[in-house]
Design an enzyme around this catalytic site. Structure first.
Site, PDB file in Angstrom:
ATOM      1  N   MET A 162      34.706  49.138  32.033  1.00  0.00           N
ATOM      2  CA  MET A 162      33.862  47.811  32.045  1.00  0.00           C
ATOM      3  C   MET A 162      34.501  47.039  33.373  1.00  0.00           C
ATOM      4  SD  MET A 162      32.754  46.596  28.532  1.00  0.00           S
ATOM      5  CE  MET A 162      31.887  47.797  27.147  1.00  0.00           C
ATOM      6  N   GLY A 212      44.087  43.539  32.279  1.00  0.00           N
ATOM      7  CA  GLY A 212      43.686  44.775  31.951  1.00  0.00           C
ATOM      8  C   GLY A 212      44.361  45.796  32.521  1.00  0.00           C
ATOM      9  N   HIS A 248      37.356  41.890  28.900  1.00  0.00           N
ATOM     10  CA  HIS A 248      37.868  40.503  28.578  1.00  0.00           C
ATOM     11  C   HIS A 248      38.251  39.970  27.402  1.00  0.00           C
ATOM     12  CE1 HIS A 248      36.075  40.032  32.841  1.00  0.00           C
ATOM     13  NE2 HIS A 248      37.149  39.941  33.283  1.00  0.00           N
ATOM     14  N   VAL A 260      38.758  49.071  28.561  1.00  0.00           N
ATOM     15  CA  VAL A 260      37.698  49.252  27.738  1.00  0.00           C
ATOM     16  C   VAL A 260      36.425  49.809  28.496  1.00  0.00           C
ATOM     17  CG1 VAL A 260      35.932  48.063  26.179  1.00  0.00           C
ATOM     18  CG2 VAL A 260      38.232  46.996  26.338  1.00  0.00           C
ATOM     19  N   GLN A 266      42.012  36.363  47.407  1.00  0.00           N
ATOM     20  CA  GLN A 266      42.214  37.627  47.044  1.00  0.00           C
ATOM     21  C   GLN A 266      41.079  38.481  47.590  1.00  0.00           C
ATOM     22  OE1 GLN A 266      42.785  36.798  42.779  1.00  0.00           O
ATOM     23  NE2 GLN A 266      41.693  38.839  42.531  1.00  0.00           N
ATOM     24  N   MET A 326      38.453  35.961  36.399  1.00  0.00           N
ATOM     25  CA  MET A 326      37.581  35.410  37.077  1.00  0.00           C
ATOM     26  C   MET A 326      36.296  35.085  36.654  1.00  0.00           C
ATOM     27  SD  MET A 326      38.796  36.940  41.037  1.00  0.00           S
ATOM     28  CE  MET A 326      37.830  38.445  40.907  1.00  0.00           C
ATOM     29  N   GLY A 327      36.130  35.085  35.276  1.00  0.00           N
ATOM     30  CA  GLY A 327      34.787  34.839  34.619  1.00  0.00           C
ATOM     31  C   GLY A 327      34.043  36.151  34.544  1.00  0.00           C
ATOM     32  N   ASN A 328      32.636  35.707  34.456  1.00  0.00           N
ATOM     33  CA  ASN A 328      31.834  36.966  34.412  1.00  0.00           C
ATOM     34  C   ASN A 328      32.304  38.020  33.286  1.00  0.00           C
ATOM     35  OD1 ASN A 328      30.031  39.576  35.892  1.00  0.00           O
ATOM     36  ND2 ASN A 328      29.000  37.840  35.006  1.00  0.00           N
ATOM     37  N   LEU A 329      32.520  37.299  31.985  1.00  0.00           N
ATOM     38  CA  LEU A 329      33.491  37.975  31.040  1.00  0.00           C
ATOM     39  C   LEU A 329      32.344  39.052  30.254  1.00  0.00           C
ATOM     40  CD1 LEU A 329      35.008  34.979  29.334  1.00  0.00           C
ATOM     41  CD2 LEU A 329      35.886  36.608  31.242  1.00  0.00           C
TER      42      LEU A 329
END
Ligand code: PAF
Length: 288
Positions: A186, A149, A37, A178, A61, A30-33
């Site tokens: 994270m 993840g 990621h 991570v 969702q 969903m981005g904002n990596l």
């Protein structure tokens, strides 16, 4: 790196790669990596000749009152990061490309049971939203593998179950969590934490680790362990939704013979909902 905004553009590129018999790994996001990621992307690179990443904040969702509107959208930054990682194709569709008739779609994918417990209990419809979009993305990209993840352990379990039940010809791979040096897993939602909350947040992983150590040291009253850590976290600034010891894979309550376990926690810190987990095997080493 190519950027595609339409399903047709993705299909055109992917069919060329498939014709050349090139293997494809897919990382839906969903981005904002963050580094978590990018770790998924690195793993994807090692698994296939071509790597596809999608960025789509999926409204289906998010529940009412959840953070869909405010979810951090950082496409330009994300795109630079992915290009640096050698990603071949970024699929970044607009809402109307994925849901042309609006969000009132007729067909949804549900994975009952597994979707109703733990996070599903407080987020009704969440995993149906995830399963539906992931299924759609799988149909668009049709990769050989997809990587998710393990921080979202229940999400991974739901997706694996969907893939098995519907015989989707794809291997789903989980990638290790991570963590920041403090131990905090994270997450894009960590950005919501205040400075003070950031100091408190690592306690979540410390509690998981301690619970893990105690189980490995043969403590077997799981409900008592969970209650103790729930109370401890609640006294230290969290509002715990659940702290549970479950069987890996199907997330059932473990029996005496179960040796592959996962300890899962969801808790609010201020207005931020954090989740984390730790896997352990009583037969061997913990997955930490
Ligand atoms: O984990 C996420 O970022 C999302 O739930 C996913 C799998 C991309 C589906 O929207």
């Amino acid at each position: 790196m190519q950027i595609a905004n339409t399903i047709d553009a993705v299909r055109e590129q992917l069919s060329q790669w498939r014709q050349r018999r090139q293997t494809i790994a897919f990382v839906p996001t969903m981005g904002n990596l963050h580094d978590g990621h990018l770790q998924l992307v690195k793993q994807a690179r090692g698994l296939a000749e071509k790597v596809v990443v999608s960025i789509f904040v999926n409204p289906l969702q998010f529940g009412e009152g959840e953070d869909f509107a405010t979810y951090p959208r950082t496409l330009a930054d994300d795109s630079d990061k992915l290009a640096n990682e050698g990603v071949d194709l970024l699929f970044a569709p607009e809402l109307a490309e994925i849901y042309p008739g609006g969000l009132d779609i007729a067909t949804r994918v549900t994975v009952p049971g597994l979707s109703d417990i733990l996070c599903g209990a407080s987020r009704p419809g969440h995993f149906a939203g995830v399963a539906t979009i992931v299924n759609k993305l799988f149909n668009i990209v049709q990769s050989d593998t997809a990587i998710f993840g393990e921080k979202d352990y229940q999400q991974l379990a739901v997706i694996k179950r969907m893939v098995a039940d519907l015989a989707i010809p794809m291997e789903v791979i989980g990638a290790a969590i991570v963590r920041e040096p403090s131990g905090l897993a994270m997450s894009s939602r960590n950005a919501y934490l205040t400075e003070e909350e950031r100091q408190t947040a690592p306690l979540l992983y410390r509690c998981l680790s301690q619970a893990c150590d105690r189980i490995i040291a043969s403590e077997s009253d799981y409900p008592a362990i969970c209650e103790e850590f729930t109370n401890y976290l609640n006294k230290n600034g969290f509002n715990v939704e659940y702290f549970e010891i479950r069987r890996q894979g199907d997330l059932e309550i473990p029996g005496l013979d179960d040796t592959s376990l996962v300890i899962l926690v969801a808790a609010r810190l201020g207005s931020t909902r954090l989740i984390d987990n730790i896997q352990l095997s009583l037969a061997g080493e913990s997955a930490r």
